[in-house]
Design an enzyme around this catalytic site. Structure first.
Site, PDB file in Angstrom:
ATOM      1  N   HIS A 140      -7.416  13.347  12.784  1.00  0.00           N
ATOM      2  CA  HIS A 140      -7.181  11.900  12.795  1.00  0.00           C
ATOM      3  C   HIS A 140      -5.763  11.632  13.291  1.00  0.00           C
ATOM      4  CE1 HIS A 140      -7.333   7.713  11.625  1.00  0.00           C
ATOM      5  NE2 HIS A 140      -6.202   7.862  10.946  1.00  0.00           N
ATOM      6  N   ARG A 142      18.798  16.014  10.973  1.00  0.00           N
ATOM      7  CA  ARG A 142      19.741  15.197  11.738  1.00  0.00           C
ATOM      8  C   ARG A 142      20.359  15.959  12.902  1.00  0.00           C
ATOM      9  NH1 ARG A 142      23.564  11.773   7.784  1.00  0.00           N
ATOM     10  NH2 ARG A 142      23.951  10.792   9.811  1.00  0.00           N
ATOM     11  N   ASP A 185      -7.452   7.352  17.051  1.00  0.00           N
ATOM     12  CA  ASP A 185      -8.211   7.511  15.812  1.00  0.00           C
ATOM     13  C   ASP A 185      -8.744   8.936  15.635  1.00  0.00           C
ATOM     14  OD1 ASP A 185      -9.218   6.402  13.344  1.00  0.00           O
ATOM     15  OD2 ASP A 185     -11.205   6.626  14.235  1.00  0.00           O
ATOM     16  N   LYS A 200       0.613   4.049  14.073  1.00  0.00           N
ATOM     17  CA  LYS A 200       0.363   5.016  15.159  1.00  0.00           C
ATOM     18  C   LYS A 200      -0.193   4.317  16.402  1.00  0.00           C
ATOM     19  CE  LYS A 200      -2.501   7.488  12.718  1.00  0.00           C
ATOM     20  NZ  LYS A 200      -2.462   6.698  11.465  1.00  0.00           N
TER      21      LYS A 200
END
Length: 325
Positions: A143, A247, A182, A164
């Site tokens: 998915h 980071r 999807d 998304k």
């Protein structure tokens, strides 16, 4: 292990090979192919049958037919008998070569489908291998969203409703291409993962509040792709101020799909953050890494060099102070 019936090689997808069934129509659904590689059984016809793979397509070309034609009828029958008793999936004779009657006798005895084509062996092998590699590839469904960003296949994962599809739409507006929304159907071809959409959802994207949109009709054919190699995985997560996020880019993570490790980025989503721009940057950075340049590693190397220089300067300063005293 995935298998397909021999009947599949009569598919319209490879009908340009002009395969004609000589014998075995009733066995097309009973015999199976489980390996995309093709076998030319020259050694088997010479007596070395221990390396025959029963569930591979067997090709008899000019070399094999010329060899068996050089044998006496009894030797020829014995050669085909030893070969066919391995119960191979099917046999294809190429170049419209004349099929020895001993071969016809043996395929009938052992119930093996026999085909003939006018196409040369090299092309038959290439076309059937390409077809079978796709048909026999292991597959799964995940998915998410698959987009082509600067030629990089990017899978976007995340909980339902995190954004998304909205991000994918923004990427399409910026000139990139949608592959699947999807449900991403993934096939593993050797060490490569190929993602596609299912037939029902092809070209479509679902946006809460708007419903189903057809990207091909809205943005044109240049906004979609039928399939794309998957190269990186990006997971959208809800922003958590107490969470520690990478980071520097030095913390390498990987996402496993069918035993293949893909670079994995975890991106926190928060209001005002342009995720499409960040994904573009991730795709560009991935391309740079493929070219041998890793910005994070380069930064770390420069930092370590600077620290080493400072350490040496500090040592020199201490030694000079000690000398003065």
């Amino acid at each position: 292990m995935k298998k397909i019936p021999v009947q599949e090689i009569l598919s319209e997808e490879i009908n340009d090979l002009k395969l004609r069934l000589i014998y075995g129509k009733e066995f097309l659904k009973e015999r199976y192919i489980s390996n995309f590689r093709i076998q030319k059984p020259g050694l088997a016809l010479a007596g070395f049958t221990e390396h025959i793979h029963p569930e591979r397509v067997q090709i008899l070309g000019n070399t094999e037919i010329s060899y068996v034609n050089s044998l006496t009828p009894d030797q020829r029958l014995n050669a085909f008998e030893n070969f066919c008793k391995k119960r191979v999936s099917c046999i294809i004779v190429t170049k419209n070569l004349k099929i020895p009657k001993e071969l016809v006798y043996c395929v009938k005895k052992y119930e093996i489908p026999l085909f003939r084509t006018e196409i040369v062996s090299s092309r038959v092998i290439q076309e059937i291998m390409f077809f079978l590699e796709d048909k026999l590839a292991p597959e799964t469904v995940i998915h998410g969203v698959l987009v082509d960003v600067y030629g990089v296949g990017v899978v976007i994962l995340g909980r339902s409703g995190i954004g998304k599809s909205e991000c994918a739409l923004e990427l399409v507006k910026r000139g990139h291409r949608l592959v699947a929304d999807d449900a991403i159907h993934i096939k593993k071809k050797q060490d490569i993962l190929i993602g596609t959409s299912n037939d029902l959802l092809t070209y479509n994207i679902e946006l809460r509040g708007l419903g189903i949109l057809n990207i091909k009709d809205m943005f044109g054919v240049s906004a979609i792709r039928m399939r794309k190699r998957i190269e990186i995985v990006i997971s959208f997560v809800d922003w958590n101020s107490e969470e520690s996020y990478d980071r520097t880019g030095l913390d390498k993570k990987f996402y496993n799909i069918m035993d293949i490790e893909l670079p994995h980025l975890i991106l926190p989503v928060s209001p005002g953050r342009n995720m499409a721009v960040i994904i573009e940057a991730a795709a560009r950075n991935h391309l740079l890494k493929l070219m041998g340049y890793d910005a994070a590693q380069e930064f770390q190397d420069r930092l370590m060099r600077k620290m080493e220089e400072n350490r040496k300067l500090e040592i020199n300063r201490i030694m000079m102070n000690q000398g003065v005293e």
